[in-house]
Design a protein around this motif. Structure first.
Motif, PDB file in Angstrom:
ATOM      1  N   LEU A 187       0.823  -1.208   0.000  1.00 18.02           N
ATOM      2  CA  LEU A 187       0.000   0.000   0.000  1.00 18.02           C
ATOM      3  C   LEU A 187       0.860   1.261   0.000  1.00 18.02           C
ATOM      4  O   LEU A 187       0.571   2.221  -0.704  1.00 18.02           O
ATOM      5  N   ILE A 188       1.922   1.215   0.794  1.00 16.63           N
ATOM      6  CA  ILE A 188       2.781   2.395   0.863  1.00 16.63           C
ATOM      7  C   ILE A 188       3.460   2.633  -0.480  1.00 16.63           C
ATOM      8  O   ILE A 188       3.523   3.754  -0.969  1.00 16.63           O
ATOM      9  N   ARG A 189       3.915   1.546  -1.084  1.00 17.39           N
ATOM     10  CA  ARG A 189       4.553   1.694  -2.388  1.00 17.39           C
ATOM     11  C   ARG A 189       3.570   2.209  -3.429  1.00 17.39           C
ATOM     12  O   ARG A 189       3.905   3.013  -4.280  1.00 17.39           O
ATOM     13  N   ASN A 190       2.316   1.724  -3.310  1.00 18.57           N
ATOM     14  CA  ASN A 190       1.296   2.182  -4.241  1.00 18.57           C
ATOM     15  C   ASN A 190       1.074   3.682  -4.073  1.00 18.57           C
ATOM     16  O   ASN A 190       1.003   4.423  -5.051  1.00 18.57           O
ATOM     17  N   LEU A 191       0.979   4.116  -2.832  1.00 22.52           N
ATOM     18  CA  LEU A 191       0.764   5.538  -2.578  1.00 22.52           C
ATOM     19  C   LEU A 191       1.924   6.343  -3.146  1.00 22.52           C
ATOM     20  O   LEU A 191       1.742   7.345  -3.817  1.00 22.52           O
ATOM     21  N   ASN A 192       3.113   5.857  -2.863  1.00 20.22           N
ATOM     22  CA  ASN A 192       4.294   6.538  -3.340  1.00 20.22           C
ATOM     23  C   ASN A 192       4.272   6.671  -4.845  1.00 20.22           C
ATOM     24  O   ASN A 192       4.531   7.733  -5.391  1.00 20.22           O
ATOM     25  N   ALA A 193       3.918   5.546  -5.488  1.00 22.14           N
ATOM     26  CA  ALA A 193       3.891   5.552  -6.952  1.00 22.14           C
ATOM     27  C   ALA A 193       2.889   6.592  -7.437  1.00 22.14           C
ATOM     28  O   ALA A 193       3.160   7.328  -8.381  1.00 22.14           O
ATOM     29  N   VAL A 194       1.728   6.646  -6.755  1.00 20.99           N
ATOM     30  CA  VAL A 194       0.715   7.608  -7.167  1.00 20.99           C
ATOM     31  C   VAL A 194       1.215   9.027  -6.948  1.00 20.99           C
ATOM     32  O   VAL A 194       1.066   9.894  -7.802  1.00 20.99           O
ATOM     33  N   LEU A 195       1.822   9.250  -5.782  1.00 20.68           N
ATOM     34  CA  LEU A 195       2.262  10.604  -5.460  1.00 20.68           C
ATOM     35  C   LEU A 195       3.432  11.040  -6.343  1.00 20.68           C
ATOM     36  O   LEU A 195       3.628  12.225  -6.579  1.00 20.68           O
ATOM     37  N   GLN A 196       4.217  10.071  -6.798  1.00 19.22           N
ATOM     38  CA  GLN A 196       5.351  10.410  -7.653  1.00 19.22           C
ATOM     39  C   GLN A 196       4.911  10.728  -9.074  1.00 19.22           C
ATOM     40  O   GLN A 196       5.656  11.330  -9.837  1.00 19.22           O
ATOM     41  N   LYS A 197       3.706  10.275  -9.400  1.00 20.74           N
ATOM     42  CA  LYS A 197       3.235  10.462 -10.762  1.00 20.74           C
ATOM     43  C   LYS A 197       3.204  11.943 -11.104  1.00 20.74           C
ATOM     44  O   LYS A 197       2.791  12.760 -10.305  1.00 20.74           O
ATOM     45  N   ASP A 198       3.586  12.238 -12.349  1.00 20.59           N
ATOM     46  CA  ASP A 198       3.490  13.616 -12.798  1.00 20.59           C
ATOM     47  C   ASP A 198       2.022  13.869 -13.129  1.00 20.59           C
ATOM     48  O   ASP A 198       1.448  13.228 -13.986  1.00 20.59           O
ATOM     49  N   VAL A 199       1.395  14.802 -12.401  1.00 17.08           N
ATOM     50  CA  VAL A 199      -0.015  15.039 -12.634  1.00 17.08           C
ATOM     51  C   VAL A 199      -0.237  16.085 -13.713  1.00 17.08           C
ATOM     52  O   VAL A 199      -1.355  16.381 -14.081  1.00 17.08           O
ATOM     53  N   GLY A 200       0.828  16.679 -14.186  1.00 16.58           N
ATOM     54  CA  GLY A 200       0.685  17.609 -15.291  1.00 16.58           C
ATOM     55  C   GLY A 200       0.424  19.039 -14.884  1.00 16.58           C
ATOM     56  O   GLY A 200       0.202  19.890 -15.734  1.00 16.58           O
ATOM     57  N   PHE A 201       0.417  19.300 -13.588  1.00 15.90           N
ATOM     58  CA  PHE A 201       0.300  20.697 -13.145  1.00 15.90           C
ATOM     59  C   PHE A 201       1.061  20.847 -11.827  1.00 15.90           C
ATOM     60  O   PHE A 201       1.380  19.854 -11.176  1.00 15.90           O
ATOM     61  N   ASP A 202       1.364  22.105 -11.466  1.00 13.77           N
ATOM     62  CA  ASP A 202       2.094  22.348 -10.220  1.00 13.77           C
ATOM     63  C   ASP A 202       1.119  22.734  -9.121  1.00 13.77           C
ATOM     64  O   ASP A 202       0.079  23.332  -9.402  1.00 13.77           O
ATOM     65  N   ARG A 203       1.490  22.375  -7.895  1.00 11.05           N
ATOM     66  CA  ARG A 203       0.601  22.702  -6.787  1.00 11.05           C
ATOM     67  C   ARG A 203       1.124  23.871  -5.966  1.00 11.05           C
ATOM     68  O   ARG A 203       0.369  24.578  -5.320  1.00 11.05           O
ATOM     69  N   GLU A 204       2.403  24.047  -5.992  1.00 12.82           N
ATOM     70  CA  GLU A 204       3.028  25.012  -5.114  1.00 12.82           C
ATOM     71  C   GLU A 204       2.528  26.429  -5.371  1.00 12.82           C
ATOM     72  O   GLU A 204       2.641  26.947  -6.479  1.00 12.82           O
ATOM     73  N   GLY A 205       1.950  27.048  -4.340  1.00 13.27           N
ATOM     74  CA  GLY A 205       1.506  28.428  -4.443  1.00 13.27           C
ATOM     75  C   GLY A 205       0.254  28.629  -5.274  1.00 13.27           C
ATOM     76  O   GLY A 205      -0.160  29.761  -5.508  1.00 13.27           O
ATOM     77  N   ARG A 206      -0.360  27.514  -5.749  1.00  9.91           N
ATOM     78  CA  ARG A 206      -1.543  27.660  -6.592  1.00  9.91           C
ATOM     79  C   ARG A 206      -2.806  27.621  -5.741  1.00  9.91           C
ATOM     80  O   ARG A 206      -2.967  26.732  -4.902  1.00  9.91           O
ATOM     81  N   ILE A 207      -3.684  28.589  -5.972  1.00 11.31           N
ATOM     82  CA  ILE A 207      -4.948  28.642  -5.240  1.00 11.31           C
ATOM     83  C   ILE A 207      -6.084  28.805  -6.244  1.00 11.31           C
ATOM     84  O   ILE A 207      -5.920  29.506  -7.255  1.00 11.31           O
ATOM     85  N   ALA A 208      -7.209  28.136  -5.978  1.00 10.56           N
ATOM     86  CA  ALA A 208      -8.373  28.273  -6.857  1.00 10.56           C
ATOM     87  C   ALA A 208      -9.495  28.982  -6.112  1.00 10.56           C
ATOM     88  O   ALA A 208      -9.684  28.766  -4.916  1.00 10.56           O
ATOM     89  N   PHE A 209     -10.223  29.834  -6.812  1.00  8.05           N
ATOM     90  CA  PHE A 209     -11.356  30.558  -6.228  1.00  8.05           C
ATOM     91  C   PHE A 209     -12.560  30.323  -7.115  1.00  8.05           C
ATOM     92  O   PHE A 209     -12.601  30.809  -8.246  1.00  8.05           O
ATOM     93  N   GLU A 210     -13.504  29.584  -6.592  1.00  8.16           N
ATOM     94  CA  GLU A 210     -14.671  29.286  -7.405  1.00  8.16           C
ATOM     95  C   GLU A 210     -15.733  30.346  -7.143  1.00  8.16           C
ATOM     96  O   GLU A 210     -16.175  30.499  -6.008  1.00  8.16           O
ATOM     97  N   VAL A 211     -16.116  31.064  -8.169  1.00 11.04           N
ATOM     98  CA  VAL A 211     -17.111  32.125  -8.006  1.00 11.04           C
ATOM     99  C   VAL A 211     -18.292  31.840  -8.929  1.00 11.04           C
ATOM    100  O   VAL A 211     -18.156  31.923 -10.152  1.00 11.04           O
ATOM    101  N   PRO A 212     -19.430  31.466  -8.385  1.00 11.76           N
ATOM    102  CA  PRO A 212     -20.582  31.197  -9.245  1.00 11.76           C
ATOM    103  C   PRO A 212     -21.166  32.488  -9.788  1.00 11.76           C
ATOM    104  O   PRO A 212     -21.083  33.530  -9.131  1.00 11.76           O
ATOM    105  N   HIS A 213     -21.691  32.442 -11.001  1.00  8.99           N
ATOM    106  CA  HIS A 213     -22.437  33.609 -11.486  1.00  8.99           C
ATOM    107  C   HIS A 213     -23.869  33.205 -11.782  1.00  8.99           C
ATOM    108  O   HIS A 213     -24.212  32.849 -12.910  1.00  8.99           O
TER     109      HIS A 213
END
Lengths: 898, 109
Positions: free
Chosen positions: A527-553
């Motif tokens: 399980l730990i190796r599986n998690l690691n493998a998942v977390l190591q995967k390149d997800v195609g975007f960066d997370r550092e410093g990124r924030i999302a703001f959902e504003v409905p209209h």
């Protein structure tokens, strides 16, 4: 014989309730006997006084006599029971450390089992607690050739048809979930999750209002749908009972609704927990045949009593045939996909298609069961050791005529007392586990929001514990009462170095403990190796410093249609972006219609390509739709492999352009440059201007099988999912940045609502199904290892202590320390070797079955196995070395002296 | 008076035999055995009552409170069907045993 048993049983029962009467009767009988004696003696010529003295002398001690008689009253059995109980309690206090270990072991085992049971019941087996949940079904359309048995959504014409033909159902209801309303709170706006439903839903679910009432069809008609039911949570937030909200008007998306009732906290329909339920009012055009491809709604129904799920499904299948007769145009789709109506147990529906979640929790349950077994083995072993320490006493008592039943009862009373204490303490463990589960964001699973300890689960654990207690007792008992006593008596008081059966039993304990720990550790490793493998995967975007703001209209403020979109939405976006970008520390900002890897807003469209012909029977490719503004890719850190990003000049007046995902190119444009080619969606041709790096769009627990197409925000007014998601790349403290960006957006439009989240948190939610079982398994595996090393240490050191005399003799006869060390270590390493082998073989078999589940790692990877072997050996060495070392340090003269 | 020990189980058999002639209380049973054995056997309370309670537990005899001739309250024991059968088998095996023993003792070498 049987009469005697019945009699005895009757006597016990009578004795229980008539203990005092029996005592009184006995004394009366003895008095009477004395009187007879006195009479007799007076007749022989004694004076009454003398006769009385003489009679008393002859009679002897009445209490002794009573003791003898009581044996036949059935009182003894209760007295004995109380004595056994007292004895057990005294033992507990006498051996405090021993007791503490046993009780702790049991508390951990039972607590973790109850927790796991609770989790699985709540999240996997029975997520809904409707009145007759087993009769409630989710009705929908299914496409067996495409999606197997999973039930999809239906359109309004489908629902109308089902509602007219409800032979199998006693009630049926319509659910449009995932809507949001702006709730006007005078000086602020709150975004409320809203389910739009028909009155039938209340009948189907059988839920009772906390206050007020639920709407009926008449209410809906009379109020033209302007009634609302609030959730208990929202009700409390608005002031609860004191605020007298029921009967009042609330403004939702600018319109007035009358609050008529409050639904209990536990009530929810689909994935999101709604704050408000309002009636779904159908407009005549929604029943038009062309609406039947808009599969966006859920239907729930309650089976008529006596109708089975199979019968209902059969009826639904034939209903779809009738539906096809009205709409023959759908026959083609049916031939291709096998489309039909179907239903599924509501409790199954939630996790259908989310198998990974189910697997995750079941694996936790499995792990806790293994821990329980290890725990029971430990306790059994420890009780056995204690039993051996008391063997002399037991042997004597048996020799003196104590029945096996009596001895067995004593052992069991002791075990049961341990289990009772363990059970009591397990409640604490359970509470801790519940709090712990909050920490690992169990509430990331939407339907887990509020849950309490299920009383049933306590009963289940109690039953498991009792069973375990009985099993735990069997081994020591059989061993103690069958052979050992006889051996003991035969061997006199000598220590039993040669006792084969005991040796066998201890070996069994060691081997099973080692092998179980190995299995558990390997599972944890996978399980730990599986998690690691998942977390190591390149997800195609960066997370550092990124924030999302959902504003409905919402429509009531931003209108609908192309004109309004350009005038209101786009203007708002541009002004907000300007404002955001002027904040110090903001590197980049853009907009999209969904956060990457998030579970929400997943709308797909099928597309075709100018150069590619779908083969006969080949399903059309479908793509997730993303609507972005220029700069989006830079902001989230996704690379453009080919071509360009959208530009401010891509507007509604210019040629329609799209950016496709890497996997689209790899699948359909092998060896070609797609940039410049055209792609067709909704019958419109669009030019591909770029190819974006592959992004993990969906959470890991969802099957990832689709392509992604990006559309420029300025060219499409109807793809935004009714909201704008600002994505911002910031520097510095995220919390601070988040607050100042929210402020900046509110400055542009003070009436909008904002739902903000960092990409890190989104990511955590999306990896939930990997993280939770990993943490839990690792935790429990560690626990199991601790328990079994305690057990191993106990067993081995006991054996060594027991053989002290033997070692003394050996050493007196000239055996060296090395020799003794070799003896102790040799014996246990053989057992540990056996345990390791068994454990490795079993885990290999289990793991090779698990490969398809954890597709990201090779579950039978030797690294995990070797790691675990080394680890277990180290622990075993530790458990053996100390006792062995002690064995060589014994004082020969002292040992042999006694 | 010379005290004679009862062989194991005989007290129960004798008690059953006494009760066979009619219900009786503890003292009465002891008296009867004493009288019928021509004052050779004396039953002690210490063995009689445990035996009575044991037999009651086994269902051979049952008890109820009654009145004696001089209107004294007393616990009367009486034989049950099981007890009657038991007396039959005990008596039979005792007689077999007694005959066998006296045969052995009576024979001349």
């Amino acid at each position: 014989m049987s009469v005697r048993w019945i009699n005895e049983f009757r006597n016990w029962v009578t004795a229980l309730f008539r203990k005092d009467t029996l005592h009184d009767e006995f004394h009366a009988e003895m008095e009477q006997h004395l009187d007879f004696m006195i009479d007799d003696l007076t007749r022989q010529g004694m004076s009454r006084e003398e006769a009385r003295k003489e009679a008393l002398k002859q009679f002897g001690n009445v209490e002794f006599l009573k003791e003898d008689c009581q044996a036949s009253w059935g009182i003894r059995i209760w007295d004995d029971f109380v004595n056994d109980f007292r004895f057990a309690i005294r033992q507990l206090f006498k051996h405090k450390v021993h007791t503490a270990i046993i009780v702790l072991t049991l508390a951990i085992c039972m607590g973790s089992n109850t927790t796991a049971y609770n989790l699985v019941v709540k999240l996997v087996s029975k997520p809904y607690d409707y009145a007759d949940a087993d009769q409630v079904v989710l009705v929908g359309k299914k496409w067996p050739k495409l999606q197997g048995d999973s039930i999809g959504q239906v359109s309004i014409p489908h629902y109308a048809f089902l509602e007219e033909n409800t032979e199998s159902f006693s009630s049926i209801g319509f659910v449009a979930d995932g809507n949001f309303f702006d709730l006007d709170l005078n000086n602020s706006t709150r975004r409320v999750a809203t389910d739009k439903i028909t009155a039938g839903v209340w009948d189907v679910t059988g839920v009772r209002p906390v206050a007020g009432r639920f709407f009926s069809q008449e209410d809906v008609e009379q109020s033209s749908g302007k009634v609302a039911v609030l959730s208990e949570a929202l009700w409390r937030e608005l002031g609860g009972e004191d605020a007298q909200i029921v009967g009042e008007q609330l403004r939702l998306d600018g319109e007035s609704y009358q609050v008529i009732g409050i639904a209990p906290e536990s009530f929810y329909l689909r994935y999101e927990r709604a704050d408000v339920w309002v009636p779904r009012v159908f407009k005549p055009w929604e029943f038009q045949p062309d609406q039947r491809n808009n599969h966006s709604f859920s239907v729930v129904a309650k089976l008529k009593s006596g109708v089975s799920h199979d019968q209902a499904n059969q009826r639904l299948r034939s209903l779809y045939e009738s539906f096809l007769e009205i709409h023959p145009g759908d026959r083609l789709e049916q031939e291709r996909t096998g489309a039909t109506f179907g239903s599924v147990d509501i409790n199954v529906s939630l996790t259908q298609g989310l198998e990974q979640i189910g697997m995750a929790f079941r694996s936790i349950q499995f792990v806790t069961l293994v821990v329980l077994v290890i725990g029971c083995l430990n306790v059994g072993g420890m009780i056995l050791l204690k039993g051996y320490a008391r063997i002399q006493e037991l042997a004597m008592r048996k020799a003196m005529g104590a029945s096996v039943f009596r001895l067995a009862r004593q052992v069991y009373v002791e075990i049961v007392v341990y289990f009772l204490l363990g059970g009591a303490f397990s409640i604490l463990v359970l509470k801790a586990a519940f709090q712990g589960s909050q920490l690992v964001q169990i509430d990331d699973i939407p339907w887990a929001g509020e849950w309490a300890i299920d009383a049933n689960s306590l009963l289940v654990t109690a039953a498991i514990a009792l069973g375990a207690a009985l099993l735990t007792g069997v081994m020591p008992l059989v061993s103690l009462l069958r052979r050992e006593l006889m051996e003991f008596i035969k061997s006199g008081n000598r220590s039993m170095t040669g006792s084969k059966s005991k040796h066998r039993l201890q070996s069994a304990f060691v081997i099973s403990q080692v092998s179980l720990s190995v299995i558990l550790l390997i599972m944890a490793g996978v399980l730990i190796r599986n998690l690691n493998a998942v977390l190591q995967k390149d997800v195609g975007f960066d997370r550092e410093g990124r924030i999302a703001f959902e504003v409905p209209h919402p429509k009531y403020r931003f209108g609908e249609g192309e004109e309004d979109y350009r005038a209101k939405v786009l203007t708002f976006q541009e002004r907000a972006l300007l404002s955001i970008c002027s904040i110090p520390g903001v590197i980049n900002a853009s907009t999209t219609n969904r956060i990457p890897i998030d579970v929400r807003h997943m709308n797909h469209s099928s597309f075709s390509m100018s150069h590619y012909e779908y083969e006969e029977g080949e399903p059309e490719a479908t793509a997730l739709r993303l609507v972005t503004r220029p700069g989006y890719f830079d902001t989230v850190g996704t690379r453009l492999i080919l071509g360009r990003d959208f530009q401010e000049t891509d507007t509604h007046q210019t040629e329609r352009v799209v950016i496709i995902s890497q996997n689209t190119m790899e699948r359909y444009y092998q060896g070609m440059d797609p940039v410049g080619l055209s792609i067709s969606i909704w019958g419109k041709d669009m030019k591909i201007v770029g190819v974006a790096e592959q992004v993990q769009d969906k959470p890991f627990f969802m099957e990832f099988d689709q392509y992604t197409i990006y559309f420029p925000a300025k060219q499409w007014h109807d793809l935004s999912n009714g909201q704008t998601t600002f994505v911002v790349h910031t520097q510095g403290d995220s919390e601070q940045q988040l607050a100042s960006i929210e402020k900046a957006i509110l400055e542009v439009d003070p009436k909008v609502t904002i739902d903000s989240i960092t990409f890190d948190d989104v990511y955590k939610g999306a990896t939930f199904t990997q993280r939770l079982p990993m943490i839990m398994t690792a935790l429990f595996a560690g626990l199991a290892l601790l328990l079994s090393s305690l057990g191993l240490y106990g067993l081995i050191s006991f054996t060594v202590t027991e053989r002290t005399k033997e070692f003394g003799i050996r050493m007196a006869l000239g055996a060296g320390r090395r020799n003794i060390l070799k003896r102790v270590m040799g014996g246990s390493s053989w057992l540990i070797g056996c345990g390791l082998t068994v454990g490795l073989v079993v885990s290999f078999l289990v793991c090779s079955q698990l490969n398809p589940v954890f597709s990201d790692v090779n579950t039978t990877n030797p690294v995990t196995f070797v790691g675990v072997i080394v680890f277990v050996l180290a622990i075993c060495l530790f458990a053996t070395v100390f006792p062995a070392h002690r064995a060589t340090r014994i004082n020969i003269t002292r040992t042999l002296q006694y | 008076m010379k005290k004679i020990d009862f062989p194991q189980g005989t007290l129960e058999m004798l008690t059953l035999r006494v009760l066979f002639s009619g219900a009786n209380h503890g003292f009465g049973i002891a008296q009867q055995i004493h009288v019928l054995s021509k004052e050779v056997l004396t039953v002690e309370e210490g063995s009689l009552y445990p035996a009575l309670h044991r037999m009651q537990e086994r269902g051979w005899i049952k008890s109820e409170w009654g009145r004696t001739e001089n209107n004294r309250r007393a616990k009367y024991y009486q034989l049950t069907t099981i007890g009657r059968k038991r007396l039959g088998t005990e008596q039979e095996s005792w007689e077999t045993l007694a005959t066998a023993i006296s045969d052995v003792l009576g024979s001349r070498p």
